[in-house]
Design an enzyme around this catalytic site. Structure first.
Site, short mmCIF file in Angstrom:
data_model
loop_
_atom_site.label_atom_id
_atom_site.label_comp_id
_atom_site.label_asym_id
_atom_site.label_seq_id
_atom_site.Cartn_x
_atom_site.Cartn_y
_atom_site.Cartn_z
N HIS A 97 -14.03 -2.57 8.62
CA HIS A 97 -13.88 -3.45 7.47
C HIS A 97 -12.48 -4.07 7.44
O HIS A 97 -12.32 -5.26 7.28
CB HIS A 97 -14.16 -2.65 6.20
CG HIS A 97 -13.39 -1.36 6.11
ND1 HIS A 97 -13.30 -0.47 7.16
CD2 HIS A 97 -12.62 -0.83 5.12
CE1 HIS A 97 -12.55 0.56 6.81
NE2 HIS A 97 -12.11 0.37 5.59
N ARG A 98 -11.46 -3.22 7.64
CA ARG A 98 -10.07 -3.72 7.59
C ARG A 98 -9.81 -4.65 8.78
O ARG A 98 -9.17 -5.69 8.63
CB ARG A 98 -9.09 -2.55 7.58
CG ARG A 98 -7.62 -2.97 7.53
CD ARG A 98 -6.70 -1.85 7.12
NE ARG A 98 -7.09 -1.35 5.81
CZ ARG A 98 -7.80 -0.24 5.62
NH1 ARG A 98 -8.16 0.51 6.65
NH2 ARG A 98 -8.16 0.13 4.41
N PRO B 21 0.36 4.67 4.78
CA PRO B 21 0.90 4.19 6.06
C PRO B 21 -0.19 3.99 7.11
O PRO B 21 -0.02 3.20 8.05
CB PRO B 21 1.87 5.30 6.49
CG PRO B 21 1.71 6.42 5.54
CD PRO B 21 0.85 6.00 4.40
N LYS C 165 -2.98 2.42 6.73
CA LYS C 165 -3.41 1.02 6.64
C LYS C 165 -2.42 0.11 7.37
O LYS C 165 -2.82 -0.84 8.05
CB LYS C 165 -3.48 0.58 5.17
CG LYS C 165 -4.63 1.19 4.39
CD LYS C 165 -4.62 0.62 2.98
CE LYS C 165 -5.79 1.07 2.15
NZ LYS C 165 -5.78 0.46 0.80
N ASP D 25 -7.25 -3.57 -0.65
CA ASP D 25 -8.06 -2.66 -1.47
C ASP D 25 -9.37 -2.40 -0.75
O ASP D 25 -10.05 -3.34 -0.33
CB ASP D 25 -8.31 -3.25 -2.86
CG ASP D 25 -8.70 -2.17 -3.85
OD1 ASP D 25 -8.18 -1.03 -3.74
OD2 ASP D 25 -9.54 -2.43 -4.73
N PHE E 30 -7.94 8.13 8.64
CA PHE E 30 -7.55 8.71 7.35
C PHE E 30 -8.71 8.59 6.38
O PHE E 30 -9.77 8.01 6.70
CB PHE E 30 -6.29 8.00 6.80
CG PHE E 30 -6.49 6.53 6.55
CD1 PHE E 30 -6.95 6.07 5.32
CD2 PHE E 30 -6.24 5.60 7.55
CE1 PHE E 30 -7.15 4.72 5.10
CE2 PHE E 30 -6.44 4.24 7.33
CZ PHE E 30 -6.89 3.80 6.10
N THR F 81 0.85 -1.19 0.00
CA THR F 81 0.00 0.00 0.00
C THR F 81 0.88 1.23 0.00
O THR F 81 2.03 1.19 0.45
CB THR F 81 -0.93 0.04 1.24
OG1 THR F 81 -1.73 1.22 1.19
CG2 THR F 81 -0.16 0.01 2.54
N ASP G 221 -12.76 8.42 6.93
CA ASP G 221 -13.11 8.16 8.33
C ASP G 221 -13.97 9.26 8.97
O ASP G 221 -14.91 8.94 9.71
CB ASP G 221 -11.83 7.95 9.17
CG ASP G 221 -11.27 6.54 9.00
OD1 ASP G 221 -11.97 5.68 8.45
OD2 ASP G 221 -10.12 6.32 9.41
#
Ligand code: IMP
Length: 209
Positions: free
Chosen positions: A192-193, A9, A11, A61, A166, A6, A169
């Site tokens: 989600h992540r 940062p 993530k 993604d 980020f 990615t 959000d």
């Protein structure tokens, strides 16, 4: 060492809560194919990133799917954030009958090996499965197996609040707080992540044991 692919940062900060020190950011800009689904984009990206790194890679993604906009911006979330910006996305939804939206994240893992002996923790959605095992999306199929893990969080689009996180959000509210009003641990617990990472971490631990 696992390469988290990615340019963001933020993530990687969230991923280290699940993957610890065994993860490093790989700042690699893979080609994002056009697709209405995140799965094919991430799968194609993972194959390209693996060929580039020649080491295990995890592509992340994500996208914001707004009900009142029939899922827009979805896979185009990054382009829309860079061009019109999140405030104008919020304004588009302001007068709509529903402010409901979902954030989705697809993680695509590739290390050049097959996964025949591994359990399969992904949702068995046909399109996602096809993305993991089928053609690259660019007309070729180089046979590199990719494993996909998906996480979803549902919420509402609201006026921007908070300065953590980020991307989108500040305009995405879940259970009364925007994701930007949560710290990393709180966001991971609902996001989600976080959900995709939890599935991946469980599977990856088994694989590397
Ligand atoms: P990509 O997955 O890096 O292509 O991100 C797509 C778009 O969604 C970008 O505009 C990101 O800023 C945004 N995005 C990705 N993950 C999140 C998140 O966890 N919260 C808010 N925005 C995100």
């Amino acid at each position: 060492m696992l390469n988290y692919v990615t340019t963001n940062p933020g993530k990687v900060r969230e991923a280290t809560d699940y993957l610890g020190d065994d993860v490093a950011q790989l700042d690699f800009d893979y080609v994002e194919i056009q697709s209405a689904e995140l799965g094919p984009i991430a799968a194609r990206g993972a194959r390209e990133a693996y060929r580039h790194a020649d080491a295990p890679v995890l592509v992340d993604d994500a996208g914001l799917f707004v009900d009142a906009l029939d899922g827009f911006p979805g896979p185009y979330s990054s382009y829309v954030e860079e061009t019109v910006g999140i405030e104008r996305v919020q304004a588009l939804v302001d007068d709509a009958a529903t402010h409901r939206a979902a954030f989705r994240c697809v993680l695509a893992y590739c290390d050049g090996d097959g996964f025949d002996a591994s359990p399969d923790p992904i949702d068995r959605d046909d399109r996602i499965e096809a993305a993991a095992t089928g053609p690259d999306g660019d007309g070729s199929d180089d046979g590199l197996p990719v494993k996909l893990f998906e996480g979803i969080v549902r919420g509402r689009i609201v006026e921007p609040r908070g300065d953590g996180g980020f991307g989108y959000d500040p305009i995405f509210e879940h259970n009364g707080r925007t994701l930007a009003e949560m710290n990393t641990e709180e966001k991971n617990a609902v996001s989600h992540r976080g959900r995709a990472l939890a599935k991946f971490a469980e599977w990856y631990q088994e694989r590397t044991r």
